[in-house]
Design an enzyme around this catalytic site. Structure first.
Site, PDB file in Angstrom:
ATOM      1  N   CYS A  62       0.844  -1.200   0.000  1.00  0.00           N
ATOM      2  CA  CYS A  62       0.000   0.000   0.000  1.00  0.00           C
ATOM      3  C   CYS A  62       0.880   1.252   0.000  1.00  0.00           C
ATOM      4  O   CYS A  62       1.561   1.526  -0.975  1.00  0.00           O
ATOM      5  CB  CYS A  62      -0.971  -0.042   1.177  1.00  0.00           C
ATOM      6  SG  CYS A  62      -2.382   1.069   0.951  1.00  0.00           S
ATOM      7  N   HIS A  84      -3.513  -5.632   1.108  1.00  0.00           N
ATOM      8  CA  HIS A  84      -3.249  -6.010   2.496  1.00  0.00           C
ATOM      9  C   HIS A  84      -3.701  -7.454   2.713  1.00  0.00           C
ATOM     10  O   HIS A  84      -4.456  -8.011   1.921  1.00  0.00           O
ATOM     11  CB  HIS A  84      -4.027  -5.108   3.458  1.00  0.00           C
ATOM     12  CG  HIS A  84      -3.610  -3.684   3.450  1.00  0.00           C
ATOM     13  ND1 HIS A  84      -2.471  -3.244   4.079  1.00  0.00           N
ATOM     14  CD2 HIS A  84      -4.195  -2.579   2.895  1.00  0.00           C
ATOM     15  CE1 HIS A  84      -2.359  -1.934   3.920  1.00  0.00           C
ATOM     16  NE2 HIS A  84      -3.379  -1.506   3.205  1.00  0.00           N
TER      17      HIS A  84
END
Length: 517
Positions: free
Chosen positions: A334, A435
């Site tokens: 991310c 994630h």
């Protein structure tokens, strides 16, 4: 008048005393009794968030508690989420959607309206379930904030919920924690506090019997139990306090490093790595030579450009690039993925001042921060290995060279054929927006093999199944050391006072399993 679910509130003497874990334990305990139970936290302040099945964002602690309760997470369980972007400001997520970035003072000016939002969310939950396990935030006795509190005693008061106070003996001063908390509260605020749980005890419990008697004599309330420290299982942590520990690299075995960014987010991504035998996971704050590490990870960030500036100013930028030049393996997730590129641009000031910040230049890609926010549950494939994770990010990344890392097979249940992430030309630098990367054993095994740790044994149990085992162990632990008869009495009294009919019957059925564990 409609019947409402019983409520019980778990509040604390401070941050990271174990409120989330106790609430999780009660969710699983009552779910095992056949009670329809749900978690609730009016306002959560954490950069550790997750995505609901309908693609909305909420605090990860309440997702964990929903899993423990055996139900799907819903934003009503955490209607307000604050994601700090600086020392005095945060992104405000309301009912799963990012509403604004606000300084603390501006946010407090909206507390009355947001309290109404939280109360409405709790009311909806109370119509759907039989029992709501409410969690507070920080200390319930912050006297300077008490008139603006919407998550601790004010919310417990709205729900007519009995309160259990949790204190942490491991950090010391447990007697002062408990007595001092009650002393800071006016009488009407003290009244709902019905008992105390002492958490994280080490040693011989018999040596603490006099302490229990002293506490009960001082506060005229029972100590419901003393929970020993546990290490045989792991429950995901809510607060970044859990990673504020001294950096230790012991022994000669392999190590994996995670750069402890100032605005680190979703650090629970690495819990599966921490559970591996034969490898040490270390959070690194101060720059150092990285030759000792088999791989280094740049985690998520709530303020990517600010953390890039920190990498440059602290000396980490040079240390990371030197590590790569010597053959090191890097993974960015991310915000960490964005940092690995050539630039992060923010023309609209999404994270602060508009502008552009140079990246580490280790991947041929660049990012532009822009709304709307992406929040998806994501099914992906890394060549032949398939995994399930989630995405939470502001911005779009464009690869200018190299090749993509993952194929995206579905987002929020809708099939797609997209690409995500990037692989460096040398194959040693990987980046992705996904994630939960390590929750899939096949994905973790492949990544470990790529960084030279193919001998590390990876359990075949995926992340959700491993968490399920931990919830069972936690409920056993709580049932063994807490007097659940006291908790049951508080719950049944709350249910009776709120006129819960069918819910009350469900709760009474649970008493056959009193003292489970």
């Amino acid at each position: 008048m409609d019947a409402k679910a019983a409520c019980i509130a778990i509040l604390g003497t401070g941050s990271d005393v174990g409120k989330s874990v106790v609430a999780t334990a009660l969710c699983r305990h009552y779910a095992r009794q056949g009670v329809r139970v749900a978690p609730f936290k009016a306002q959560n302040m954490s950069n550790n968030s997750g995505v609901t099945p309908d693609g909305l964002e909420m605090g990860r602690a309440q997702i964990v508690q929903a899993e423990a309760a055996g139900i799907a997470p819903h934003v009503d369980m955490n209607p307000i989420l604050l994601k700090p972007t600086s020392e005095v400001g945060a992104q405000v997520v309301v009912l799963g959607q990012a509403r604004m970035n606000a300084a603390a003072r501006v946010y407090h000016e909206q507390k009355e309206q947001l309290f109404g939002v939280a109360c409405a969310a709790l009311d909806r939950l109370r119509r759907r379930f039989d029992l709501i396990v409410m969690e507070g935030a920080g200390s319930c006795a912050e006297v300077n904030l008490m008139d603006r509190d919407i998550v601790n005693l004010a919310m417990a008061g709205y729900a007519d919920a009995p309160v259990i106070l949790v204190a942490d003996i491991h950090r010391g001063g447990v007697f002062a924690q408990i007595v001092g908390t009650l002393a800071c509260l006016p009488e009407e605020r003290r009244r709902p506090i019905a008992g105390v749980i002492v958490n994280r005890f080490r040693g011989d419990i018999e040596m603490f019997r006099d302490g229990i008697s002293w506490i009960e004599a001082q506060i005229h309330r029972p100590v419901i139990g003393v929970l020993p420290w546990f290490s045989a299982f792991t429950i995901e942590a809510e607060d970044a306090v859990i990673i504020e520990r001294p950096e230790t690299v012991a022994g000669e075995g392999p190590c994996i490093g995670v750069i402890r960014l100032p605005h680190i987010s979703n650090f629970t991504d690495f819990d599966p790595l921490a559970r591996l035998d034969g490898v040490t996971l270390v959070y690194l704050y101060r720059p150092r030579p990285l030759d000792r590490f088999s791989a280094v990870i740049l985690p998520g960030s709530k303020n990517t450009r600010s953390d890039l500036d920190w990498l440059a100013a602290s000396g980490w930028r040079e240390a990371i690039r030197a590590y790569h030049d010597k053959g090191g393996h890097l993974l960015g997730i991310c915000g960490g993925y964005q940092m690995l590129g050539t630039a992060v641009r923010d023309p609209d000031g999404i994270e602060g001042r508009p502008g552009s910040t140079p990246g580490l230049g280790l991947l041929a890609m660049e990012t532009e921060l822009k709304a709307p926010k992406t929040t998806t549950r994501t099914r992906f494939a890394w060549d032949d290995e398939v995994g399930l994770g989630y995405e939470i990010h502001m911005g779009q990344t464009r690869c200018t060279g190299g090749r993509s890392l993952l194929r995206i097979l579905a987002r929020n249940g809708a099939a797609c054929d997209d690409r995500d992430g990037c692989i460096g030309d040398d194959g040693r630098v990987l980046g992705t927006y996904v994630h939960g990367w390590f929750d899939s054993p096949a994905i973790m095994k492949r990544w470990l093999g790529g960084v030279g740790l193919d001998r590390i044994r990876v359990a075949a149990l995926p992340g959700p199944a491993a968490r399920e085992q931990a919830y069972e162990a936690l409920a056993d632990h709580a049932g063994r050391y807490l007097d659940m008869r006291i908790v049951d009495d508080l719950v049944y009294r709350s249910g009776s006072e709120n006129g819960r009919g069918s819910g009350q019957r469900s709760l009474q059925c649970g008493r056959a399993g009193e003292g489970v564990g």
